[in-house]
Write a protein that holds these residues in place. Structure first.
Motif, mmCIF file in Angstrom:
data_model
loop_
_atom_site.group_PDB
_atom_site.id
_atom_site.type_symbol
_atom_site.label_atom_id
_atom_site.label_comp_id
_atom_site.label_asym_id
_atom_site.label_seq_id
_atom_site.Cartn_x
_atom_site.Cartn_y
_atom_site.Cartn_z
ATOM 1 N N HIS A 84 0.833 -1.212 0.000
ATOM 2 C CA HIS A 84 0.000 0.000 0.000
ATOM 3 C C HIS A 84 0.866 1.260 0.000
ATOM 4 C CE1 HIS A 84 -3.346 -2.603 1.670
ATOM 5 N NE2 HIS A 84 -3.873 -2.021 0.623
ATOM 6 N N LYS A 85 1.907 1.208 0.832
ATOM 7 C CA LYS A 85 2.741 2.410 0.979
ATOM 8 C C LYS A 85 3.411 2.768 -0.339
ATOM 9 C CE LYS A 85 4.745 2.305 4.990
ATOM 10 N NZ LYS A 85 5.693 2.233 6.128
ATOM 11 N N CYS A 86 3.947 1.749 -1.017
ATOM 12 C CA CYS A 86 4.609 2.005 -2.306
ATOM 13 C C CYS A 86 3.593 2.516 -3.328
ATOM 14 C CB CYS A 86 5.246 0.728 -2.844
ATOM 15 S SG CYS A 86 6.662 0.176 -1.902
ATOM 16 N N THR A 131 16.578 -0.657 7.819
ATOM 17 C CA THR A 131 16.184 -0.586 9.239
ATOM 18 C C THR A 131 14.672 -0.541 9.449
ATOM 19 O OG1 THR A 131 16.257 1.811 9.221
ATOM 20 C CG2 THR A 131 18.274 0.675 9.863
ATOM 21 N N ASP A 132 14.275 -0.943 10.618
ATOM 22 C CA ASP A 132 12.908 -0.749 11.115
ATOM 23 C C ASP A 132 13.038 -0.726 12.639
ATOM 24 O OD1 ASP A 132 9.945 -0.666 10.271
ATOM 25 O OD2 ASP A 132 9.922 -2.153 11.853
ATOM 26 N N MET A 133 11.928 -0.951 13.315
ATOM 27 C CA MET A 133 11.946 -0.948 14.769
ATOM 28 C C MET A 133 12.933 -1.999 15.285
ATOM 29 S SD MET A 133 8.483 -0.843 16.880
ATOM 30 C CE MET A 133 8.649 -1.086 18.624
ATOM 31 N N ASP A 162 20.236 7.872 7.472
ATOM 32 C CA ASP A 162 19.166 7.504 8.403
ATOM 33 C C ASP A 162 17.771 7.768 7.799
ATOM 34 O OD1 ASP A 162 17.511 7.145 10.534
ATOM 35 O OD2 ASP A 162 18.575 8.525 11.879
ATOM 36 N N SER A 163 17.027 6.696 7.527
ATOM 37 C CA SER A 163 15.706 6.880 6.885
ATOM 38 C C SER A 163 14.658 7.391 7.868
ATOM 39 C CB SER A 163 15.234 5.574 6.245
ATOM 40 O OG SER A 163 15.077 4.572 7.223
ATOM 41 N N SER A 164 14.988 7.361 9.182
ATOM 42 C CA SER A 164 13.998 7.890 10.129
ATOM 43 C C SER A 164 13.907 9.416 10.045
ATOM 44 C CB SER A 164 14.319 7.437 11.561
ATOM 45 O OG SER A 164 15.510 8.023 12.011
ATOM 46 N N PRO A 166 13.617 11.396 7.114
ATOM 47 C CA PRO A 166 12.447 11.729 6.293
ATOM 48 C C PRO A 166 11.144 11.139 6.847
ATOM 49 C CG PRO A 166 13.882 10.187 5.138
ATOM 50 C CD PRO A 166 14.632 10.648 6.346
ATOM 51 N N THR A 167 11.226 10.006 7.556
ATOM 52 C CA THR A 167 9.983 9.470 8.128
ATOM 53 C C THR A 167 9.411 10.480 9.126
ATOM 54 O OG1 THR A 167 10.798 7.210 7.922
ATOM 55 C CG2 THR A 167 8.913 7.535 9.367
ATOM 56 N N ALA A 168 10.290 10.985 10.003
ATOM 57 C CA ALA A 168 9.829 11.969 11.001
ATOM 58 C C ALA A 168 9.313 13.231 10.302
ATOM 59 C CB ALA A 168 10.961 12.313 11.959
ATOM 60 N N VAL A 308 1.195 8.493 6.047
ATOM 61 C CA VAL A 308 1.970 9.411 6.887
ATOM 62 C C VAL A 308 3.437 8.979 7.020
ATOM 63 C CG1 VAL A 308 2.180 10.283 9.258
ATOM 64 C CG2 VAL A 308 -0.070 10.091 8.189
ATOM 65 N N ASN A 309 3.681 7.660 7.106
ATOM 66 C CA ASN A 309 5.049 7.227 7.434
ATOM 67 C C ASN A 309 5.864 6.814 6.201
ATOM 68 O OD1 ASN A 309 4.312 4.604 6.755
ATOM 69 N ND2 ASN A 309 4.109 3.906 8.865
ATOM 70 N N ALA A 310 5.511 7.361 5.044
ATOM 71 C CA ALA A 310 6.192 6.945 3.798
ATOM 72 C C ALA A 310 7.551 7.618 3.583
ATOM 73 C CB ALA A 310 5.293 7.231 2.597
ATOM 74 N N GLY A 311 7.930 8.561 4.435
ATOM 75 C CA GLY A 311 9.183 9.311 4.211
ATOM 76 C C GLY A 311 10.408 8.414 4.103
ATOM 77 N N GLY A 312 10.510 7.434 4.998
ATOM 78 C CA GLY A 312 11.670 6.529 4.983
ATOM 79 C C GLY A 312 11.709 5.718 3.705
ATOM 80 N N LEU A 313 10.554 5.222 3.326
ATOM 81 C CA LEU A 313 10.454 4.449 2.089
ATOM 82 C C LEU A 313 10.876 5.319 0.898
ATOM 83 C CD1 LEU A 313 9.427 2.096 0.271
ATOM 84 C CD2 LEU A 313 7.202 3.217 0.326
ATOM 85 N N ILE A 314 10.379 6.547 0.889
ATOM 86 C CA ILE A 314 10.714 7.464 -0.214
ATOM 87 C C ILE A 314 12.235 7.595 -0.326
ATOM 88 C CG2 ILE A 314 10.642 9.915 -0.887
ATOM 89 C CD1 ILE A 314 7.695 9.885 0.266
ATOM 90 N N GLN A 315 12.894 7.742 0.827
ATOM 91 C CA GLN A 315 14.360 7.910 0.790
ATOM 92 C C GLN A 315 15.070 6.641 0.314
ATOM 93 O OE1 GLN A 315 16.685 10.355 3.449
ATOM 94 N NE2 GLN A 315 17.738 8.531 4.192
ATOM 95 N N VAL A 316 14.687 5.490 0.883
ATOM 96 C CA VAL A 316 15.446 4.277 0.517
ATOM 97 C C VAL A 316 15.164 3.850 -0.922
ATOM 98 C CG1 VAL A 316 15.757 3.464 2.881
ATOM 99 C CG2 VAL A 316 13.798 2.649 1.574
ATOM 100 N N ALA A 317 13.952 4.096 -1.403
ATOM 101 C CA ALA A 317 13.650 3.765 -2.801
ATOM 102 C C ALA A 317 14.414 4.699 -3.726
ATOM 103 C CB ALA A 317 12.147 3.871 -3.054
#
Ligand SMILES: NC(=O)C1=CN([C@@H]2O[C@H](COP(=O)(O)OP(=O)(O)OC[C@H]3O[C@@H](n4cnc5c(N)ncnc54)[C@H](O)[C@@H]3O)[C@@H](O)[C@H]2O)C=CC1
Ligand SMILES: O=C(O)CCC(=O)C(=O)O
Length: 387
Positions: A84-86, A131-133, A162-164, A166-168, A308-317
């Motif tokens: 869904h996020k992608c 990374t994740d939790m 650090d992908s957190s 853009p997530t933040a 809301v939390n797609a920032g990290g994904l956006i960066q790593v992709a």
């Protein structure tokens, strides 16, 4: 089944009912891989949900799951969320995720993450992770010694960092969009935010909210991070209110900001919530999708977590095209508009915000499936992997 007892058990293997139950469980998924390395103590599960949009991408979580079933349930839901996020963030990757069974405070070793890297490599590009939790960039520096299919490692190692971060930032845009929708102005100050979890993402969100002059209530199970945010608040000439893990659900605030585990919006917690909205980074915040309706009926606006939390994904992709911070920031900023449109669409169609977001994803997947019907000379990714 306790995970410590997860040894090959012929009786179970022969039990066709168990096999059927297992296939029933993974029916929506393309592939589920169990990774076992007794030498390092690695027990992990990689789940690939859907690769319609591209190879699967998703972080790896480390958590002391009580059972293999719990770990499997978590990774199945998390990987579906990544599809869904992608789709929603217009990213050319599919949904995947991994979980490592173990306590991140006690069970980590370089060897364990190298072993995990070998399992990732065995999928030969069907799955990218980071990374994740419970996991950090350093863990994946180890994994990246064994495979190229790792993202989100430090810049000094050639990654995007650090992908957190853009997530933040995406959570902040989500909070602003929510304020705009609810109160007519997207200013962060003057509002109260109740943050659950002060880890890689939650801490950065708390810091930015304090900087913006907002009232912040926090909870975490680790004392060190509580002390750290208190010190940060006093450096900024302000204070934070600290509550225990259970109290966070009943504090009066404008927005509840879950940044820890999933499943925290459920039958027990919803009746206690005294907020106008739920907007946070945690994956799978709703215990069940039906809880979106429950929130809606109680007049609590829910920002679908995967928007809301797609920032990290956006960066790593984005990293696979060559790191570019400005492009990442621009794409992360789009979370603001995307969330506002989902709120408006839900209002217009009298559906939940989750249904509105899911429709958006479904549309993208359907469009891609139509495109896949055309012959193209090559389906190899647009980016090149350095061998
Ligand atoms: N790191 C990232 O870029 C992304 C993270 N997420 C999601 O955001 C959430 C947080 O991720 P991270 O900050 O990376 O994880 P983290 O492991 O760095 O931080 C989680 C924090 O939550 C705390 N915590 C755990 N259980 C708690 C409880 N019951 N009550 C209060 N605090 C509790 C932990 O002590 C820790 O400080 C997870 O659900 C993760 O899947 C989603 C997208 C990207
Ligand atoms: O944030 C990351 O590093 C990868 C994306 C991901 O796993 C997620 O969005 O949950």
């Amino acid at each position: 089944m306790k995970w410590r007892d997860f040894t090959v058990n012929q009786q179970l293997v022969n039990n066709s009912q168990v096999e059927q139950d297992m296939f029933q469980k993974i029916v929506g998924h393309e592939q589920v891989v169990f990774c076992n390395d007794p030498a390092t103590g690695l027990q992990a599960i990689i789940a690939i949900h859907n690769t319609t949009l591209g190879p699967a991408l998703g972080g790896t979580r480390m958590y002391p799951y009580a059972s293999v079933d719990d770990a499997l349930d978590d990774v199945l839901r998390l990987s579906e969320g990544m599809t869904h996020k992608c789709a929603a963030a217009d990213i050319d990757f599919g949904g995947g995720k991994a979980v490592i069974i173990g306590d991140p405070k006690k069970d980590k070793s370089a060897a364990l993450f190298r072993a995990f890297g070998q399992f990732v490599d065995s999928l030969n590009g069907r799955f990218y992770t980071g990374t994740d939790m419970g996991t950090t960039m350093d863990d994946f520096v180890q994994a990246s010694k064994e495979t190229n299919f790792i993202n989100g490692i430090p810049e000094e190692y050639g990654g995007s960092g650090d992908s957190s971060v853009p997530t933040a930032q995406g959570v902040i845009y989500g909070l602003m969009a929510t304020n705009k929708f609810l109160f007519g102005s997207d200013h962060l100050h003057g509002r109260t935010y109740a943050i659950q979890g002060l880890g890689k993402v939650g801490y950065k969100v708390a810091e930015q909210l304090l900087q913006a002059g907002a009232k912040v209530i926090v909870t975490d199970i680790y004392e060190e991070v509580i002390q750290s945010i208190q010190t940060k608040a006093s450096e900024l000439g302000t204070t934070v209110t600290v509550v225990n893990s259970d109290e966070i659900y009943k504090v009066e605030a404008d927005i509840f900001v879950p940044c820890a585990m999933g499943g925290i919006v459920n039958d027990q917690t919803i009746p206690r919530l005294q907020v106008k909205a739920v907007v946070g980074s945690a994956n799978n915040q709703l215990k069940d999708n039906l809880h979106a309706k429950e929130l809606h009926d109680r007049g609590i606006l829910y920002a679908p977590d995967y928007i809301v939390n797609a920032g990290g994904l956006i960066q790593v992709a984005d990293e696979l095209y060559g790191p570019n911070k400005e492009r990442v920031l621009l794409k992360t900023k789009a979370i603001y508009q995307s969330l506002l449109e989902i709120y408006e669409q839900a209002n217009l169609d009298v559906i939940t915000t989750l249904e509105a977001a899911n429709r958006k994803c479904q549309n993208r997947l359907e469009q891609q499936l139509k495109r896949n019907n055309f012959f193209t000379r090559t389906r190899s990714p647009k980016w090149q992997i350095k061998e």
